[in-house]
Design a protein around this motif. Structure first.
Motif, short mmCIF file in Angstrom:
data_model
loop_
_atom_site.label_atom_id
_atom_site.label_comp_id
_atom_site.label_asym_id
_atom_site.label_seq_id
_atom_site.Cartn_x
_atom_site.Cartn_y
_atom_site.Cartn_z
N VAL A 199 0.80 -1.37 -0.04
CA VAL A 199 -0.04 -0.04 0.11
C VAL A 199 0.76 1.27 -0.07
N ASP A 200 0.35 2.38 -0.72
CA ASP A 200 1.28 3.52 -0.83
C ASP A 200 2.71 3.40 -1.39
N THR A 201 2.85 2.40 -2.32
CA THR A 201 3.93 2.31 -3.04
C THR A 201 3.54 2.19 -4.61
N HIS A 202 4.78 2.64 -5.32
CA HIS A 202 4.63 2.60 -6.64
C HIS A 202 4.48 1.09 -7.24
N VAL A 203 5.50 0.31 -6.46
CA VAL A 203 5.48 -1.09 -6.98
C VAL A 203 3.99 -1.72 -6.91
N GLY A 204 3.32 -1.58 -5.87
CA GLY A 204 2.00 -2.09 -5.91
C GLY A 204 1.09 -1.62 -6.70
N LEU A 205 1.10 -0.17 -7.22
CA LEU A 205 0.21 0.51 -8.09
C LEU A 205 0.65 -0.10 -9.39
N ILE A 206 1.90 -0.37 -9.76
CA ILE A 206 2.43 -1.18 -11.17
C ILE A 206 1.96 -2.31 -11.32
N LEU A 207 2.04 -3.15 -10.22
CA LEU A 207 1.60 -4.51 -10.37
C LEU A 207 0.06 -4.71 -10.40
N SER A 208 -0.73 -3.78 -9.82
CA SER A 208 -2.08 -3.63 -10.02
C SER A 208 -2.67 -3.40 -11.42
N TYR A 209 -1.79 -2.38 -12.10
CA TYR A 209 -2.07 -1.77 -13.57
C TYR A 209 -1.71 -2.95 -14.40
N VAL A 210 -0.59 -3.61 -14.28
CA VAL A 210 -0.48 -4.55 -15.16
C VAL A 210 -1.25 -5.69 -15.11
#
Lengths: 283, 281
Positions: free
Chosen positions: A141-152
């Motif tokens: 949560v609140d990380t770019h990695v988490g956001l990137i993986l969700s978008y992928v």
């Protein structure tokens, strides 16, 4: 003679009326964007005194304010990291999956294909609660990695669907002759299919970039600290709190947010429209 | 080779999807993670006691209905014009598609300013032409907020509908039109006998997209009204967000998610099956 002149005149009148209608619709489409552009160079005082007036001393001050105090500079960098990171992963994974599910025989191919594609029809909005819990359990949560993986994960279905349409269209004779030459399925993919697929991958990458650059939902749910904000959520944040009434600086921020996608659209208009239209046929 | 993609979709799409059904049977909050099993209580509450949820469902139906009724006819008309007059049509097409590439948050902010009671262009225009009595805070007025949002929706998506129609019309091989001309069909007959049957399928597809899209609608409403005034402009997604993350009732939010999934995914799949079999027959 007279009659044909009448027909020509009638055609001209019809064309003229049509042109007027198109012009009015164009004005409705352009006006809000143009208004925002002009407002971004005004002062708030000018905006309230004369909403339609032109700025007396147009400056870039609003843009600097948006980038600096409005945190838009950081947000643009964050959005670039997140969008380019997601697009890079999708561009590698999606063509592989699309190729395998359309050109390679393996067990459960039908089921795998359905699993990969059905996500296109599911609204991510429905699963926001479990998705947030998943990211929490992964510590993302609140990380770019988490956001990137969700978008992928959520953009793969459309990317694969789009790429599959391309791989299916390649004549199988090409594949057969490569097999005669003794190429394995991996080297056939790398040496023959991938180079052929590059233009299609570019189309997918552009559409995915625009979609992720513009995405609000996931960033809104997963990000907490302004130093991590992407452009859309930062834009909303800028309209609340201390700068809530600074409409001219917000106008500048809106323009900054839209510049990258508008530039992409001007350069790749045909590609983008073709890709987006595919959504109608993908179904 | 499809394994990496498979891992991603299973972890981020299907695992949360399955867990959503499980979570919808519990009551808890983000502060105190003690989960209480409540069975179907979240669903009975939703359909029997939650007026805002029912209102949000109605708004989704209105949104899908007005999108189909307004965007499809205009989109088809514009597509025909663009293909007929290629030269000015190309520029016109580029212009009407433009809003679609701008982020929904940016577009929502721009239109919030258009509707602003003080400096908003709509009120300024009304006052300038002597219709000042019609001026109002469009998004703050319970009678106009939803209509104002719909106006923005159509402004964004008219270019998309037109583009999809153009792609469909372009997919017709020109030889069909040539042979129609040789057979002596007039322009109108040509439209009725060749273009219209093809468009029928497209119209069904566009309506399905509008229905699915209405259940995915979130950004615009959250930025423009946050569901207000008096919760009159909520759609199911904004109400889910409010329940799960603002009122801290994630179980109830998951239950609303279940209904969104069933309404959008299942109904849309059924519609596709029905129309496919009818169209191919």
């Amino acid at each position: 003679m007279k009659m044909s002149e009448g027909i020509v005149l009638k055609r001209r009148v019809r064309f003229f009326m049509l042109a007027v209608v198109l012009l009015i619709i164009s004005l409705i489409m352009i006006y809000p964007l143009f208004w925002t552009l002009v407002t971004a160079f005004k002062t708030n005082r000018e905006l309230f005194l004369d909403p339609w007036g032109l700025p007396a001393n147009p400056t870039f001050e609003n843009f600097f304010k948006a980038l600096d105090r409005g945190n838009m500079g950081t947000a643009v960098i964050n959005s670039l990291i997140v969008s380019l990171g997601s697009v890079a992963i999708i561009s590698v994974i999606a063509p592989m999956a699309a190729y395998a599910t359309s050109r390679v025989e393996f067990r459960f191919r039908g089921a795998v294909t359905n699993l990969l594609i059905a996500g296109f029809f599911i609204a991510p909005h429905a699963v926001l609660v479990p998705l947030l819990l998943l990211l929490r359990d992964m510590g993302l949560v609140d990380t770019h990695v988490g956001l990137i993986l969700s978008y992928v994960g959520w953009h793969l279905p459309f990317a694969i669907l789009f790429m599959k349409a391309f791989f299916v269209s390649i004549p199988s004779s090409l594949q057969d002759s490569a097999r005669v030459d003794g190429l394995s399925k991996y080297s056939m993919y790398r040496k023959i299919m991938l180079p052929l697929a590059l233009p299609t991958i570019l189309t997918v990458a552009i559409i995915m970039f625009i979609g992720i650059w513009n995405d609000f939902l996931f960033a809104f749910i997963f990000l907490r600290s302004p130093s991590n904000f992407t452009v859309p959520i930062n834009l909303l944040n800028f309209t609340t709190g201390r700068y809530g009434n600074d409409y001219v600086a917000q106008s500048a921020a809106v323009l900054i947010s839209a510049i990258p996608t508008i530039v992409l659209y001007i350069v790749f208009a045909e590609r983008i429209r073709r890709g987006v239209a595919f959504m109608a046929f993908g179904r | 080779m499809s394994l990496p993609a498979l891992v991603f979709v299973i972890l981020f799409i299907y695992y949360p999807l399955v867990q959503m059904f499980y979570l919808s049977a519990f009551r808890w909050n983000f502060v105190n993670p003690n989960m209480v099993f409540v069975g179907l209580e979240n669903f009975t509450r939703m359909f029997l006691n939650d007026q805002v949820y029912l209102r949000s469902l109605l708004n989704v139906v209105l949104l899908a209905g007005q999108s189909s009724a307004i965007q499809i006819p205009i989109g088809v008309a514009l597509a025909t014009i663009i293909l007929r007059y290629r030269r000015i049509g190309g520029l016109f097409w580029a212009i009407i598609f433009l809003p679609y590439v701008i982020s929904s948050v940016a577009v929502s902010l721009i239109w919030t300013w258009m509707y602003n009671p003080y400096f908003g262009s709509i009120n300024v225009f009304l006052r300038a032409v002597g219709l000042g009595f019609l001026a109002r805070p469009w998004l703050g007025d319970i009678n106009t907020a939803l209509i104002a949002i719909f106006g923005t929706v159509n402004w964004i998506y008219i270019g998309l509908t037109t583009t999809m129609t153009i792609a469909t019309l372009k997919s017709i091989p020109p030889s069909i039109f040539e042979s129609a001309r040789i057979d002596g069909l007039s322009g109108f007959q040509e439209f009725r006998k060749i273009t219209l049957p093809l468009l029928k399928e497209l119209i069904v597809v566009l309506m399905i997209i509008d229905i699915a899209g209405a259940f995915k609608f979130f950004d615009l409403i959250w930025v423009m009204t946050q569901g207000g005034p008096s919760d009159s402009t909520h759609v199911t997604t904004t109400w889910l967000y409010r329940a799960a993350f603002r009122s801290s009732e994630p179980g109830y939010g998951a239950a609303i998610g279940v209904t969104i999934f069933i309404f959008s995914f299942v109904i849309v799949q059924l519609l596709i099956k029905i129309t496919r079999s009818r169209l191919t027959r």
